[in-house]
Design an enzyme around this catalytic site. Structure first.
Site, PDB file in Angstrom:
ATOM      1  N   ASP A  99       0.879  -1.172   0.000  1.00  0.00           N
ATOM      2  CA  ASP A  99       0.000   0.000   0.000  1.00  0.00           C
ATOM      3  C   ASP A  99       0.915   1.221   0.000  1.00  0.00           C
ATOM      4  OD1 ASP A  99      -1.625   2.147   0.557  1.00  0.00           O
ATOM      5  OD2 ASP A  99      -2.079   1.532   2.613  1.00  0.00           O
ATOM      6  N   ASP A 110     -12.753   5.729   1.371  1.00  0.00           N
ATOM      7  CA  ASP A 110     -11.302   5.738   1.574  1.00  0.00           C
ATOM      8  C   ASP A 110     -10.765   7.168   1.489  1.00  0.00           C
ATOM      9  OD1 ASP A 110      -8.585   5.474   1.434  1.00  0.00           O
ATOM     10  OD2 ASP A 110      -8.556   4.025  -0.201  1.00  0.00           O
ATOM     11  N   LYS A 119       2.998  11.407  -3.741  1.00  0.00           N
ATOM     12  CA  LYS A 119       1.992  10.675  -4.519  1.00  0.00           C
ATOM     13  C   LYS A 119       1.094  11.636  -5.303  1.00  0.00           C
ATOM     14  CE  LYS A 119      -1.475   7.103  -3.630  1.00  0.00           C
ATOM     15  NZ  LYS A 119      -1.980   6.224  -2.569  1.00  0.00           N
ATOM     16  N   GLU A 175      -7.210   0.744  -4.358  1.00  0.00           N
ATOM     17  CA  GLU A 175      -7.166   0.720  -2.892  1.00  0.00           C
ATOM     18  C   GLU A 175      -8.494   0.301  -2.254  1.00  0.00           C
ATOM     19  OE1 GLU A 175      -5.523   4.565  -2.006  1.00  0.00           O
ATOM     20  OE2 GLU A 175      -3.581   3.972  -2.810  1.00  0.00           O
TER      21      GLU A 175
END
Ligand code: AMP
Length: 664
Positions: free
Chosen positions: A8, A193, A70, A171
């Site tokens: 992850d 999420d 990211k 994810e």
């Protein structure tokens, strides 16, 4: 097939998991934590730091420490919003409008993927140590709402770390796998999420081990950082009003503000108000200036109301696309640290009026799901099947700049879709295939994934040639496009990587460079470790000498004490002149001298419970006993780490010679 791990790769933290005996588990890093900060830095000496070590220098070395990368992955310069650029390091666009991060201490620019590759490498190194085997492949998760470029760029990051990506997994889908992998009853699940930098929503139906993603939506530029920024702006604006100084313009102040804001935000998840204290944050005409204030939850929630509104939009889109209503949902799974905020919790309760499932840790659930997917791919978990969807529509630009959709969003993947196009002018010998991803009517408003040209079309009136364009999306959500002229059979196909930050040549060059550098890095690391070990041993020896002198007096075990002192000086000297070959030998000699000292002291203690008396009174007679072979048969210090090395060992020889010179 070798072992596949699940990774992850979070905006804030990263986690690695693996399947052991059919059950997913999270692997702790070498610092003992189950999550690794997604931070990379270079120390003042240009040493690469990853994770907690890098995070520690965020405030003191902000120009050379990189977090939240990211948000830049697979994005072009023009796609970045102001929030993403609000970082304490320098980000700029290169000639191709790709994002580059500047590192002053190494005097280099890095593509975000390159730096993220270092995080993957650390996770893999730590997992290899734990599993005692080498790892070559991984399942890597990405936000479901990542477009093709962002997925390609994530795969490049893994490639740069020397890892083959077996599957790119969404994810929220990973979270659902973790949540439902051992549940038997059928259910409709909403995965919410909200991490550090991205927001994803997915709706899945789970039944008898089959995971069907119905719809997914999200916002790749919305996450916990935006909530931090609200507090940063509030603090900075107040300070600006009072002192006419904008703290956001100073890297160190900005970093301190950001850290304090994140801390306050997290505290407000449990408390109704929290103090914020930032002494010496700046200097005014009358001396140092400080921030001392209190933020309460109501004020914080007021500051964030637009962010909460933004969270609602993807939820509504996903519900619409799935054809479900909120009443159809049986379970809500929360993922990401930001779902701990009470305002987020409340928002979810107003959408689906059931208590969210707490059965999985929101920080680890994605890595656990990635490990489950790794188990499916390696064949270890046979009864699970995952059917995912593509998050965004894919299409071509047609006449007038319109977007012609070939694969609508939320189509199950893998999928192949083809359509026939023609020329818009007479005798047109080539056509340009321009591939776009997004939901807007005009191609230009969407994300361009790249273009290529099919040439060699025989002369013909407008609209006669038939060009078949096919889109293939694999299970990773990655796209391959081909165009075939039906008359000639001429075909052209490409992997799309238009918006990726690195082109194929650059990736190959960096991989080669990394391989060449790996040896150098390993040697550099080994020499740093060697020096650190020497420093630790010096401290130990100094402590031991002091303790022995205090307990037994300066001449209590004189021969051994002097041996340690001399060996200690050698280690210090070789450390100072940076002679690593000699340092190794000197360290061995010091270890051996310490071993001799400890052995001597333990013998003294055994002979006489009153060590001072014992040594002073019986030293002469003890000496013979101490060095007779029989004496050591059951001695607790008898384990000698350098056993067998003695004859070859320079240090030992030196000690022996030195011993003879001084003591006999
Ligand atoms: P993740 O990407 O899942 O690791 O989420 C990281 C984000 O969650 C960061 O923005 C954190 O500040 C945020 N976070 C972690 N714990 C809390 C908390 N107790 N309350 C609010 N936000 C949190």
């Amino acid at each position: 097939m070798g072992r596949i791990v699940g990774i992850d790769l979070g905006t804030t933290n990263s986690v690695i998991g693996v399947l052991e005996a059919g059950r997913p588990l999270v692997i702790s890093n070498s610092e003992g934590s189950r999550t690794t900060p997604s931070v990379i830095g270079y120390s003042k000496e240009s040493e690469l730091l990853v994770g907690q070590q890098a995070r520690r220098q965020l405030v003191l070395n902000p120009k050379n420490t990189f977090s939240n990368l990211k948000r830049f992955v697979g994005r072009t310069w023009e796609e970045l919003d102001e929030n993403s650029l609000n970082v304490a390091y320098t980000v700029r666009a290169n000639e191709e409008e790709c994002v580059r991060v500047t590192c002053p201490v190494t005097e280099r620019e890095y593509a975000p993927e390159e730096l993220i590759g270092s995080i993957i490498r650390k996770l893999i190194d730590d997992a290899e140590k734990h599993l005692e085997e080498s790892i070559e492949s991984a399942v890597v998760t990405v936000p479901a709402y990542f477009n093709d470029s962002q997925r390609q760029a994530t795969r490049d990051a893994a490639l740069l770390a020397g890892i083959r990506v077996e599957r790119i997994l969404n994810e929220p889908t990973a979270a659902a796998l973790a949540y439902g992998f051992d549940k038997k009853s059928a259910s409709k699940v909403l995965v919410f999420d909200l991490g550090g930098g991205t927001f994803d929503i997915s709706l899945l139906s789970i039944s008898n081990g089959v995971f069907d993603v119905k719809a997914t939506s999200g916002d790749t530029q919305l996450g916990g950082n935006d909530f931090d920024k609200k507090i940063v702006d509030w603090l900075a604006d107040e300070f600006l009003k009072e002192h006419n100084i904008d703290l956001r313009r100073d890297r160190q102040s900005l970093q301190r503000l950001s850290e304090a804001a994140e801390k306050a935000k997290q505290e407000l998840s449990g408390l109704s108000k929290t103090p914020i204290s930032l002494p010496f944050i700046s200097t005014g005409s009358n001396g140092p200036l400080h921030i001392e204030t209190v933020l309460d939850r109501r004020k914080f929630e007021y500051l964030c109301k637009d962010l909460i509104d933004r969270l609602l939009i993807p939820v509504e889109t996903a519900l619409n696309d799935s054809g479900w209503t909120a009443d159809d949902i049986n379970d809500v799974v929360l993922v990401g640290g930001s779902t701990r905020m009470p305002m987020v919790h409340q928002l979810i309760r107003t959408i689906v009026p059931i208590e969210p499932s707490q059965s999985v840790n929101p920080d680890e659930v994605v890595a656990v799901g990635a490990a489950v997917q790794a188990g499916i791919l390696s064949g270890e978990l046979r009864d699970l099947l995952l059917n995912d969807v593509t998050p965004l529509s894919l299409g071509l630009e047609t006449v007038g700049g319109l977007m012609k959709v070939l694969i609508p969003r939320n189509t199950p993947i893998p999928v192949r879709q083809a359509d026939v196009f023609s020329t818009s002018e007479a005798n047109q010998s080539s056509v340009e295939i321009n591939v776009w991803q997004g939901e807007r009517q005009l191609a230009n408003d969407n994300k361009s994934l790249g273009k290529f040209r099919l040439s060699g079309i025989p002369p013909a009136p407008r609209g006669v040639p038939q060009v078949q364009v096919a889109f293939d999306i694999d299970a990773n959500g990655l796209l391959q496009v081909s165009a075939t002229d039906r008359t000639t059979g001429r075909k052209q196909s490409v992997s799309i990587n238009g918006g990726s930050n690195l082109n194929e040549n650059e990736v190959n060059k960096l991989i080669k460079e990394a391989q060449e550098k790996a040896d150098f890095d390993r040697r550099k690391r080994a020499s740093i470790d060697q020096k650190n070990n020497a420093l630790t041993l010096i401290a130990q020896a100094e402590r031991r000498l002091r303790d022995v002198a205090l307990e037994f007096g300066p001449y209590g075990a004189e021969r051994q004490q002097r041996a340690v002192e001399v060996a200690l000086r050698d280690v210090q000297e070789f450390l100072e002149i940076n002679d690593l070959a000699e340092l190794d030998l000197a360290v061995s000699a010091l270890q051996e001298a310490l071993f001799g000292l400890n052995r001597r002291i333990s013998a003294e203690k055994r002979v006489d419970n009153n060590p001072i008396q014992g040594i002073k009174n019986t030293f002469g007679s003890l000496k013979d006993e101490l060095f007779s072979d029989d004496y050591w048969d059951d001695d607790p210090w008898d384990y000698n780490p350098n056993e067998g090395k003695r004859e070859r060992d320079y240090g030992r020889k030196e000690l022996d010679r030195w011993d003879n010179d001084y003591y006999n």
